[in-house]
Design a protein around this motif. Structure first.
Motif, mmCIF file in Angstrom:
data_model
loop_
_atom_site.group_PDB
_atom_site.id
_atom_site.type_symbol
_atom_site.label_atom_id
_atom_site.label_comp_id
_atom_site.label_asym_id
_atom_site.label_seq_id
_atom_site.Cartn_x
_atom_site.Cartn_y
_atom_site.Cartn_z
ATOM 1 N N LYS A 63 0.823 -1.211 0.000
ATOM 2 C CA LYS A 63 0.000 0.000 0.000
ATOM 3 C C LYS A 63 0.859 1.264 0.000
ATOM 4 C CE LYS A 63 -3.829 -2.285 0.024
ATOM 5 N NZ LYS A 63 -4.575 -2.359 -1.243
ATOM 6 N N VAL A 64 2.148 1.089 -0.278
ATOM 7 C CA VAL A 64 3.024 2.254 -0.377
ATOM 8 C C VAL A 64 3.384 2.453 -1.845
ATOM 9 C CG1 VAL A 64 5.290 3.213 0.217
ATOM 10 C CG2 VAL A 64 3.987 1.915 1.929
ATOM 11 N N ALA A 65 3.197 3.671 -2.342
ATOM 12 C CA ALA A 65 3.665 3.997 -3.689
ATOM 13 C C ALA A 65 4.796 5.001 -3.550
ATOM 14 C CB ALA A 65 2.533 4.581 -4.525
ATOM 15 N N LEU A 66 5.940 4.636 -4.081
ATOM 16 C CA LEU A 66 7.089 5.533 -4.057
ATOM 17 C C LEU A 66 7.273 6.050 -5.484
ATOM 18 C CD1 LEU A 66 9.241 6.480 -2.014
ATOM 19 C CD2 LEU A 66 10.711 4.642 -2.848
ATOM 20 N N VAL A 67 7.182 7.355 -5.611
ATOM 21 C CA VAL A 67 7.214 7.984 -6.935
ATOM 22 C C VAL A 67 8.444 8.878 -6.993
ATOM 23 C CG1 VAL A 67 5.884 9.407 -8.557
ATOM 24 C CG2 VAL A 67 4.672 8.029 -6.852
ATOM 25 N N SER A 68 9.157 8.882 -8.103
ATOM 26 C CA SER A 68 10.323 9.763 -8.171
ATOM 27 C C SER A 68 10.443 10.392 -9.541
ATOM 28 C CB SER A 68 11.598 8.973 -7.851
ATOM 29 O OG SER A 68 11.843 8.048 -8.886
ATOM 30 N N GLY A 69 11.299 11.398 -9.610
ATOM 31 C CA GLY A 69 11.596 12.032 -10.887
ATOM 32 C C GLY A 69 12.939 11.527 -11.405
ATOM 33 N N ARG A 104 8.303 15.777 -13.062
ATOM 34 C CA ARG A 104 6.857 15.513 -13.140
ATOM 35 C C ARG A 104 6.329 14.596 -12.055
ATOM 36 N NH1 ARG A 104 7.502 19.758 -15.861
ATOM 37 N NH2 ARG A 104 8.475 19.491 -17.884
ATOM 38 N N ALA A 105 7.167 14.168 -11.147
ATOM 39 C CA ALA A 105 6.752 13.134 -10.185
ATOM 40 C C ALA A 105 5.470 13.512 -9.448
ATOM 41 C CB ALA A 105 7.881 12.876 -9.192
ATOM 42 N N LEU A 106 5.372 14.768 -9.020
ATOM 43 C CA LEU A 106 4.192 15.158 -8.224
ATOM 44 C C LEU A 106 2.904 15.062 -9.035
ATOM 45 C CD1 LEU A 106 5.758 18.177 -6.318
ATOM 46 C CD2 LEU A 106 4.904 16.067 -5.276
ATOM 47 N N THR A 107 2.995 15.276 -10.328
ATOM 48 C CA THR A 107 1.769 15.211 -11.144
ATOM 49 C C THR A 107 1.272 13.768 -11.256
ATOM 50 O OG1 THR A 107 2.818 14.935 -13.335
ATOM 51 C CG2 THR A 107 2.647 17.176 -12.486
ATOM 52 N N PHE A 108 2.185 12.834 -11.449
ATOM 53 C CA PHE A 108 1.806 11.418 -11.504
ATOM 54 C C PHE A 108 1.248 11.000 -10.139
ATOM 55 C CE2 PHE A 108 3.899 9.379 -15.362
ATOM 56 C CZ PHE A 108 4.280 10.560 -15.968
ATOM 57 N N ASN A 143 6.831 24.544 -10.725
ATOM 58 C CA ASN A 143 5.414 24.900 -10.729
ATOM 59 C C ASN A 143 4.555 23.791 -10.122
ATOM 60 O OD1 ASN A 143 3.503 26.881 -11.323
ATOM 61 N ND2 ASN A 143 2.908 25.850 -13.208
ATOM 62 N N HIS A 144 4.907 22.541 -10.432
ATOM 63 C CA HIS A 144 4.142 21.423 -9.869
ATOM 64 C C HIS A 144 4.295 21.400 -8.347
ATOM 65 C CE1 HIS A 144 3.863 20.319 -14.005
ATOM 66 N NE2 HIS A 144 5.075 19.827 -14.094
ATOM 67 N N TYR A 145 5.501 21.737 -7.897
ATOM 68 C CA TYR A 145 5.767 21.716 -6.456
ATOM 69 C C TYR A 145 4.917 22.762 -5.732
ATOM 70 C CZ TYR A 145 8.459 21.959 -2.108
ATOM 71 O OH TYR A 145 8.836 21.954 -0.797
ATOM 72 N N ILE A 146 4.908 23.970 -6.248
ATOM 73 C CA ILE A 146 4.140 25.039 -5.615
ATOM 74 C C ILE A 146 2.650 24.678 -5.588
ATOM 75 C CG2 ILE A 146 3.434 27.460 -5.795
ATOM 76 C CD1 ILE A 146 6.099 27.925 -7.327
ATOM 77 N N HIS A 147 2.161 24.203 -6.720
ATOM 78 C CA HIS A 147 0.727 23.902 -6.792
ATOM 79 C C HIS A 147 0.347 22.674 -5.976
ATOM 80 C CE1 HIS A 147 -0.650 27.066 -9.424
ATOM 81 N NE2 HIS A 147 0.554 27.005 -9.946
ATOM 82 N N SER A 148 1.259 21.727 -5.865
ATOM 83 C CA SER A 148 0.968 20.560 -5.027
ATOM 84 C C SER A 148 0.840 20.991 -3.573
ATOM 85 C CB SER A 148 2.065 19.509 -5.165
ATOM 86 O OG SER A 148 2.133 19.069 -6.492
ATOM 87 N N ALA A 149 1.722 21.891 -3.156
ATOM 88 C CA ALA A 149 1.668 22.391 -1.779
ATOM 89 C C ALA A 149 0.347 23.133 -1.552
ATOM 90 C CB ALA A 149 2.852 23.306 -1.518
ATOM 91 N N ARG A 150 -0.031 23.949 -2.476
ATOM 92 C CA ARG A 150 -1.269 24.721 -2.363
ATOM 93 C C ARG A 150 -2.508 23.818 -2.382
ATOM 94 N NH1 ARG A 150 -4.947 25.854 -6.018
ATOM 95 N NH2 ARG A 150 -3.707 25.083 -7.736
ATOM 96 N N GLY A 200 0.416 13.973 -16.758
ATOM 97 C CA GLY A 200 1.058 13.194 -15.692
ATOM 98 C C GLY A 200 0.020 12.587 -14.761
ATOM 99 N N ALA A 201 -0.956 13.394 -14.372
ATOM 100 C CA ALA A 201 -1.989 12.912 -13.450
ATOM 101 C C ALA A 201 -2.808 11.795 -14.102
ATOM 102 C CB ALA A 201 -2.893 14.060 -13.031
#
Ligand SMILES: Cc1ncc(C[n+]2csc(CCOP(=O)(O)OP(=O)(O)O)c2C)c(N)n1
Ligand code: SF4
Ligand SMILES: [Mg+2]
Lengths: 288, 383
Positions: free
Chosen positions: A49-55, A77-81, A109-116, B68-69
């Motif tokens: 049940k753990v998904a490890l995602v990387s760039g 792109r890791a955060l988008t996936f 940009n993905h990082y900022i928006h993921s945080a938000r 990506g999503a």
């Protein structure tokens, strides 16, 4: 301890085929991976049940070695996936590993928006202040004045403070650690994974091969000493003057707040759409 | 059964809405996108409908993130789609390549508008045909389908999902501004009239699972993250287990399997429609909204004694060569009208073996090619 760690290695790392790893001897990435599996073990998470995602980058290779559901995505792109994964499989604990270039240059940009957005996942940024994998070019976190292969005369841009960025975007949990302070790092990662919503853990890590070598810290030990000497614990900062904090970096928990995660919010959307929820639509709110 | 038949609804829909409905009927439960004219209505419709079905809609920060999503959702076992237009389609190319490499089923809709660059946001074009085929880097097969009507939008969306699930590939649907925004009545089929294919999942125990194993069809079964089949997914060229490889034998086998799985499926992937072709001596080969003008043009040309017919390409890639060849052999001349300077006409000429006459008719001013323009060409070519 050694025995305990060996046990964890067998439990959480892939045995066959993928070792030896690609990292340089003494690379901080190994310490980060160690902290991560200790944190996961302490949390008692089911590996399925753990998904490890990387760039992409040296840090990004971590997914190859760890025995979870692993996803190695394009650079930045890791955060988008991870967002698509987490929205579709609530039962997965999603952890994302990125390099500093990965998370703040191409993926900034993905990082900022993921945080938000506050999707329930944990981002771990291995900040070695350099593009390790491509041969030591400068990154958005390379300190001013540093020598890199693309700043042969010294870095003239100013570095990003990755964690400050996450705090400004109101991530639920923001922390910074280093590979020297490994016990603290274990705790930070554990709390970050436990937290509902988006958590960010920035880890200052040594790339002696590409960064240290060109900046008078050619061995892992010299770099670790540099982390030791320049890190200031969060709780100690209140007693320090701004001048004393010059050139230092703060480690510990930088932000920790309660805010419903995107997942919780979207569940309410589903209920409203089905007409189940009696709750009215949320009032429009000016957040200015 | 009969109770279900009553579920048939007559709707007045625009192409974009019908496409979204088709996707939902095919089982799509995840949509990520970024607003862009003339595709936004697809996202809006999905935002409205998905939550009640237990699915998810999310508006991402850009089209790179959207794609990506979509891949992330698909890896979690959920059918997923995104929709965009030219500028966004360009941004998606990186991750479309990832979906090819990691064999991740998904559907990408490109509602074509005039380009290059920001181009003509509100006017139609067919300028993205070759981008759909070759937009992402590296050698790779791809499936590209074209829609020409509201009915098509629904049906092709279902077809696209079925192909993507069956062959584990991204499937691209090319629509255009005219198809997207034309409203037509449409009888929504009841669920039991719609054939839906779901990806094959592994039946072996997890220890035996090889996520990129070669099989008779060339398509390996696909486990979802979280189902107990812990495996590795990467955009690096990989071996059968999904781990990066540099071994030439493994690389070669992998690349050839990617192509072979599509080649083996040509019979069902390549779809065309014919109209008045039986005795045709001259033919139009067209796709998308231009195919509709062409149909009208064929009728009008026949009124002038021209023995004309139409080959409408539904599948643009893999290029339906055998159907085109048949038309080239049967007819003394072929006209390929397109809203670009000649992208599919190049393909037609590429497969021409007998030197038959291939003429083009091109408009790049954002306007649809009219039946009159096509009809006039046919008459001129015929006499
Ligand atoms: C789109 C794209 N651009 C460039 C690259 C080349 N590239 C690979 S890793 C990397 C930088 C890695 O730096 P960082 O993210 O800090 O990770 P590190 O190697 O330092 O861990 C770059 C630029 C790529 N793979 N993809
Ligand atoms: S290049 Fe740097 S970051 Fe990469 S493995 Fe070597 S020491 Fe680690
Ligand atoms: Mg780095």
């Amino acid at each position: 301890m050694a025995e305990g760690m060996t046990g964890l290695v067998h439990k959480y790392l892939r045995h066959d085929k993928k070792f030896p790893h690609i990292w340089c001897p003494g690379c901080g990435n190994g310490i980060v991976l160690g902290s991560l599996i200790r944190a996961i073990d302490r949390l008692g998470l089911d590996k399925n049940k753990v998904a490890l995602v990387s760039g992409i980058g040296c840090a990004g290779r971590m997914t190859t070695y760890a025995d979870f559901n692993t996803l190695h995505t394009p650079h930045g792109r890791a955060l988008t996936f991870a967002t698509g994964l987490k929205l579709s499989r609530e039962d997965l604990t999603v952890i994302v590993i990125m390099g500093d270039g990965d998370a703040t240059a191409i993926g900034g940009n993905h990082y900022i928006h993921s945080a938000r957005r506050n999707v329930d996942m944990t981002a771990i940024i291995v900040n070695n202040q350099i593009y390790g994998m491509t041969g030591g070019q400068y990154s958005p976190t390379t300190p001013y004045g540093s020598k890199t292969t693309t700043t042969p005369y010294g870095m003239v841009e100013h570095a990003f403070d990755i964690s400050a960025l996450a705090v400004a975007a109101e991530a639920s949990y923001v922390a910074r650690g280093t590979v020297y302070h490994a016990a603290l790092l274990d705790q930070l990662i554990e709390s970050a994974i436990r937290k509902k919503g988006f958590s960010s853990v920035e880890v200052l890590s040594n790339c002696h091969t590409q960064f240290g070598r060109r900046n008078k810290m050619s061995s892992p030990v010299k770099m670790l000493e540099w982390f030791k000497e320049n890190a200031v614990r969060m709780h100690a900062t209140s007693k320090m003057k701004p001048e004393e904090l010059q050139g230092k970096f703060i480690i510990g928990v930088l932000a920790d707040s309660e805010r419903p995660s995107y997942n919780e919010e979207y569940e309410k959307v589903r209920e409203r759409a089905r007409g189940i929820s009696k709750e009215p639509n949320p009032p429009a709110r000016c957040e200015g | 059964m009969s109770a279900r038949k009553t579920e048939r609804k007559v709707l007045l829909l625009q192409g974009n809405e019908a496409l979204a409905e088709g996707a939902l009927a095919a089982g799509c439960r995840f949509f990520a996108g970024y607003p862009i004219t003339p595709a936004s209505e697809i996202a809006e419709h999905m935002a409205l409908k998905l939550p009640a079905l237990g699915g998810s809609f999310i508006q991402m920060e850009d089209e790179i993130a959207s794609m990506g999503a979509v891949i992330g959702a698909s890896l979690a076992g959920v059918k997923a789609m995104t929709a965009t237009s030219g500028p966004g389609f360009s941004l998606m190319q990186e991750n479309i390549g990832y979906a090819c490499m990691a064999e991740t089923p998904c559907v990408v809709v490109d509602v074509m508008r005039g380009g290059p660059s920001t181009g003509l946001p509100t006017l139609a074009s067919q300028g993205d045909v070759m981008q759909a085929r070759w937009g992402t880097h590296g050698d790779h097969p791809v499936i590209v389908l074209a829609v020409s009507s509201v009915r098509d939008c629904f049906e092709i969306a279902v077809f696209a999902f079925n192909l993507s699930e069956k062959y584990r590939v991204p499937v691209i649907i090319l629509s255009d501004e005219i198809v997207a925004h034309t409203r037509e009545t449409f009888v929504l089929p009841s669920p039991d009239e719609i054939e839906v294919f779901d990806r094959v999942t592994p039946t072996v125990p997890p220890e035996w699972y090889l996520p990129y194993e070669d099989t008779g069809t060339g398509v390996p079964p696909m486990a979802a993250f979280g189902d107990g089949y812990r495996h590795h997914v990467t955009g690096l060229t990989h071996d059968e287990r999904g781990f990066p490889t540099q071994r030439s034998d493994e690389i070669d086998a992998f690349m050839r399997r990617l192509f072979r799985k599509i080649t083996q499926g040509f019979h069902e992937i390549q779809r065309v429609e014919t109209f008045m072709m039986d005795d045709a001596e001259i033919a139009v080969i067209a796709y998308g909204s231009v195919a509709r003008s062409s149909r009208r043009a064929v009728i009008e040309a026949r009124e002038h004694g021209v023995k004309a017919g139409l080959l409408q390409l539904v599948t643009l890639f893999p290029f339906p060569r055998r159907y085109v060849e048949k038309v080239l052999n049967q007819c003394r001349a072929v006209l390929v009208p397109e809203m670009n300077i000649g992208q599919i006409s190049r393909e037609v000429k590429r497969v021409r073996i007998n030197g038959s006459r291939v003429e083009t008719l091109n408009r790049v001013d954002g306007r649809l090619i009219t039946p009159r323009e096509i009809g006039d060409c046919l008459i001129k070519m015929y006499y």
